[in-house]
Scaffold this active site. Structure first.
Site, PDB file in Angstrom:
ATOM      1  N   ASN A 221     -10.303  -2.957   2.487  1.00  0.00           N
ATOM      2  CA  ASN A 221     -10.001  -2.947   1.053  1.00  0.00           C
ATOM      3  C   ASN A 221     -11.281  -2.727   0.257  1.00  0.00           C
ATOM      4  O   ASN A 221     -12.371  -2.742   0.819  1.00  0.00           O
ATOM      5  CB  ASN A 221      -9.380  -4.288   0.643  1.00  0.00           C
ATOM      6  CG  ASN A 221      -7.903  -4.383   0.997  1.00  0.00           C
ATOM      7  OD1 ASN A 221      -7.233  -3.373   1.230  1.00  0.00           O
ATOM      8  ND2 ASN A 221      -7.394  -5.606   1.042  1.00  0.00           N
TER       9      ASN A 221
ATOM     10  N   TYR B  17       0.912  -4.286  11.978  1.00  0.00           N
ATOM     11  CA  TYR B  17       0.837  -2.856  11.653  1.00  0.00           C
ATOM     12  C   TYR B  17       1.669  -1.995  12.599  1.00  0.00           C
ATOM     13  O   TYR B  17       2.373  -1.086  12.178  1.00  0.00           O
ATOM     14  CB  TYR B  17      -0.622  -2.396  11.616  1.00  0.00           C
ATOM     15  CG  TYR B  17      -1.347  -2.949  10.403  1.00  0.00           C
ATOM     16  CD1 TYR B  17      -1.604  -4.315  10.291  1.00  0.00           C
ATOM     17  CD2 TYR B  17      -1.744  -2.138   9.364  1.00  0.00           C
ATOM     18  CE1 TYR B  17      -2.237  -4.839   9.178  1.00  0.00           C
ATOM     19  CE2 TYR B  17      -2.386  -2.658   8.251  1.00  0.00           C
ATOM     20  CZ  TYR B  17      -2.628  -4.015   8.163  1.00  0.00           C
ATOM     21  OH  TYR B  17      -3.251  -4.528   7.054  1.00  0.00           O
TER      22      TYR B  17
ATOM     23  N   HIS C 128       0.825  -1.217   0.000  1.00  0.00           N
ATOM     24  CA  HIS C 128       0.000   0.000   0.000  1.00  0.00           C
ATOM     25  C   HIS C 128       0.860   1.268   0.000  1.00  0.00           C
ATOM     26  O   HIS C 128       0.481   2.286   0.576  1.00  0.00           O
ATOM     27  CB  HIS C 128      -0.957   0.030   1.204  1.00  0.00           C
ATOM     28  CG  HIS C 128      -1.958  -1.079   1.228  1.00  0.00           C
ATOM     29  ND1 HIS C 128      -3.223  -0.950   0.723  1.00  0.00           N
ATOM     30  CD2 HIS C 128      -1.868  -2.362   1.684  1.00  0.00           C
ATOM     31  CE1 HIS C 128      -3.880  -2.093   0.880  1.00  0.00           C
ATOM     32  NE2 HIS C 128      -3.074  -2.969   1.454  1.00  0.00           N
TER      33      HIS C 128
END
Ligand code: HDD
Length: 695
Positions: free
Chosen positions: A155, A369, A82
């Protein structure tokens, strides 16, 4: 003594000393003085400090050294996935109180607007890659709620390639440029991706979506979003409800055609980020509705798939959407790096009332993350950056680390303490976890209930309209056509055979490999599920051109009235008209007035617009015949199934492009009511019937 070289522009105001009586600070502010990072005024930003006019540069030139040092360190690692994205600020507003479902504060009061930051992205490409790569799009939303930050990191496709996070590095290594050659960039059309995909049956459902039109959206404003995993909402009484999150764009969900995507990537690599920028800065704020599919644990047990498996959807025909509220994007970031680049999302950022499920893909993400931000942003204090900072006070005894910007006070940095007391834990209002009962043996095993990899892939394909199905077949053929290793192509054809025989035959035929599919055995029997019409974009497409962009090709001698009428009609529908002329200086209309152009023809091929009108004068058309860009303008619009308006004078251009003026109802002759007819035809979006003739 040599004379100082002239300055590049008149910047003499910078030199102006403070007027009598002004403080030094006022003088600095008003005159806009430039300073070093230490705040020292800079007298000369054009020349390094040298010994004599032609002598060596001095090491003591701290202005030079500081500037270059900062420049040398401007880049931070791009996101592993991303990396290519764009963002916008906005707000979320709940339609009503959803207290029955969740205690989350931002979903209680319809009068409250919760600020958000949204980042849209592609997955595989690097930061500078084209916007219209065939790829999944990220749809990440950070809600700055009154209870802290909530991140919904989703998404534009409701399923994923893999069922377990332990496979994520393999998936991404396979799709990224191949390590020995560093290409292809931002593309899944290569051997390693299809090698992995064809060896990973669980990816089949996602591949169907990735090869569908969903992977080449027309705009971030016209794209759905999904939380993908099952989450759990919890209300004040402690009752849990499973949910899947959905975002629906107000403008409808639209895509481009693959050939168009390829051409857009050449004509405007920034197509999606520019589109978002243009809309938001024009005050045409993109809007999305947030909904959930809500279901109980008992209902989940009845489904013929496992809700913890992220390669499965819940058809809306089984669990309909419950709308929660709307998201409006109303402001672009002031600075791309500080906001869009430094924003750090994490699926583990939850507020009381929203919780995870045991989906093993989600569980792995909860670790990834935070970990990735440490290497990307370089410090555990990234939450203090303005874009990441919650809009509520942060109080705890976490301390120190690189780049702390807050200055904690008080003697004690531990809890409990008897010096400063607060902050203390809050048993009543603090985040508590849903007391789900868990037990079992420690093992590495894929649940049996995750084994059916084909039935929903088949259901997806059978739910699409014929043009959508055609695009899926064409995309598989295009991608596999780029695969050098025949064995990979055959293996993938074998997987497609398990999805749908006609699809597999069609792809094999397009590859020139009929009958070469490898025979594969599914882990679980493939079932015929009822089609879910909600999965088709085109069955849901609104008959509206709101937010779309059209172009008129004008030359010297074009008719002002035609352009004005067209503009009026399109704007009345919330669409935009842009003027394309042979030269960017514009065109001198038949009545002698100048028509300003938005684009020169060479920089504005028709792939950048949703529909086009050719309105040259007779002389203009004759001149344009010698320009391939003008002929391609028409030819491409036709091949991209767009509505094409034209005047009588434009007919030679159509002829040169091989387009018959009465080919279909998408060809609109401009005479009486030309603009109105054009708008009506444009509301059909694409002329699907035309496709078999051109492709
Ligand atoms: Fe991820 C970024 C969405 C699976 C690891 N992911 C990232 C972004 C989105 C998603 C939208 C960009 C956020 C932004 O704009 O900054 N990812 C998903 C979805 C997934 C998913 C919907 C599956 C349902 N991701 C996934 C797995 C892992 C990761 C299984 C690792 C185990 N994702 C990351 C990451 C990234 C990331 C490496 C890169 C940059 C970042 O997190 O901040 O941690």
């Amino acid at each position: 003594m040599a004379k100082k070289p002239e300055r590049p522009a008149d910047l003499s105001f910078v030199q102006k000393p403070g007027a009598a009586g002004e403080t030094h600070q006022q003088a600095r502010d008003e005159a806009g003085w430039m300073t070093t990072d230490q705040g020292i005024p800079i007298s000369d930003n054009q020349n390094s400090l040298t010994v004599g006019p032609r002598g060596p540069v001095l090491l003591e030139d701290f202005v030079l050294r500081e500037k270059i040092t900062n420049f040398d360190h401007e880049r931070i690692p791009e996101r592993v996935v991303h990396a290519r994205g764009t963002g916008a600020h906005g707000y979320f507003q709940s339609y009503k109180s959803h207290a029955k479902l969740t205690k989350a504060a931002f979903l209680q009061d319809p009068s409250v607007k919760t600020r958000v930051f949204v980042r849209f992205s592609t997955v595989a490409g690097s930061e500078g890659s084209p916007d219209l790569a065939r790829d999944v799009r990220g749809f990440a939303v950070k809600f700055y709620t009154s209870e802290g930050n909530y991140d919904l990191v989703g998404n534009n496709i409701p399923v994923f390639f893999i069922q377990d996070a332990i496979k994520f590095p393999d998936l991404i290594h396979a799709v990224k440029p191949e390590p020995d050659r560093a290409f292809p960039q931002a593309a899944s059309a290569h051997d390693t991706f299809w090698d992995f995909a064809s060896l990973t049956p669980e990816s089949t459902h996602m591949l169907m979506w990735a090869m569908s039109d969903r992977a080449i959206p027309r705009s971030y404003r016209m794209m759905e979003g999904f939380g993908v995993h099952t989450f759990r909402l919890v209300n004040a009484k402690g009752k849990g409800t499973f949910v899947k999150f959905h975002w629906r764009p107000k403008l409808g969900t639209f895509s481009v055609i693959w050939d168009e995507a390829v051409k857009i990537n050449g004509a405007d690599i920034d197509f999606h980020r520019r589109d978002l920028w243009d809309a938001v800065t024009a005050g045409d704020y993109p809007e999305y509705e947030l909904s959930v599919q809500a279901f109980s644990e008992e209902e989940a047990a009845e489904f013929d798939f496992d809700v913890l498996d992220p390669t499965k959807i819940i058809p809306e025909e089984i669990v309909p959407l419950t709308p929660l509220g709307k998201l409006v994007l109303d402001r672009m970031p002031d600075n791309f790096f500080a906001e869009t680049e430094q924003v750090a999302f994490c699926p583990a950022n939850l507020v009381p009332g929203i919780e995870f499920s045991n989906d093993p893909l989600l569980q792995g993400r909860l670790f990834s993350y935070l970990d990735t931000q440490l290497s990307r942003l370089g410090s555990p204090n990234f939450h203090e950056l303005p874009i990441n900072r919650p809009h509520v006070d942060v109080r705890n005894f976490q301390r120190d680390g690189h780049m702390r910007t807050t200055i904690p006070t008080g003697r004690a940095a531990y809890e409990p303490n008897s010096f400063n007391g607060a902050p203390r834990e809050t048993p009543a209002g603090g985040f508590t976890s849903f007391p789900a009962a868990e037990s079992g043996e420690k093992l590495r095993i894929r649940p049996e209930s995750f084994a059916d990899h084909y039935s929903q892939a088949r259901q997806f394909y059978h739910s699409l309209t014929e043009p959508e199905q055609r695009h899926v077949a064409a995309a598989f053929a295009f991608e596999l056509g780029k695969v050098e290793t025949a064995a990979i192509r055959k293996r993938m054809l074998g997987r497609l055979l398990l999805v749908d025989e006609e699809l597999a035959d069609e792809v094999a035929d397009r590859l020139g490999m009929p009958g070469q599919a490898e025979k594969l055995k599914p882990a679980a029997p493939v079932r015929d599920l009822p089609p879910s019409p909600a999965l088709s974009q085109y069955l849901k497409a609104p008959q509206s051109i709101q937010g779309k962009k059209f172009a008129v090709l004008a030359t010297d001698g074009s008719d002002e009235k035609l352009v004005a009428e067209l503009q009026k009609r399109l704007e009345a529908e919330g669409a935009l008209l842009q003027i394309v002329a042979p030269k960017v200086g514009g065109a001198k209309l038949a009545n002698g007035k100048m028509l300003e152009a938005h684009h020169a023809l060479a920089g504005a091929p028709s792939c950048l617009f949703d529909g086009v009108v050719a309105a040259p004068s007779a002389a203009g058309a004759a001149m344009l015949l010698k320009h391939a860009a003008a002929v391609d303008w028409i030819r491409d619009a036709f091949a991209h199934l767009k509505v094409i308006g034209f005047t009588g004078d434009a007919e030679p251009l159509l002829a040169a492009a091989g387009v018959k003026p009465d080919a279909d109802e998408g060809l609109v002759r401009f005479g009486k009511d030309g603009a109105a007819k054009f708008v009506d035809a444009a509301k059909k979006h694409r002329l699907w019937n035309r496709e078999p003739e051109v492709r």
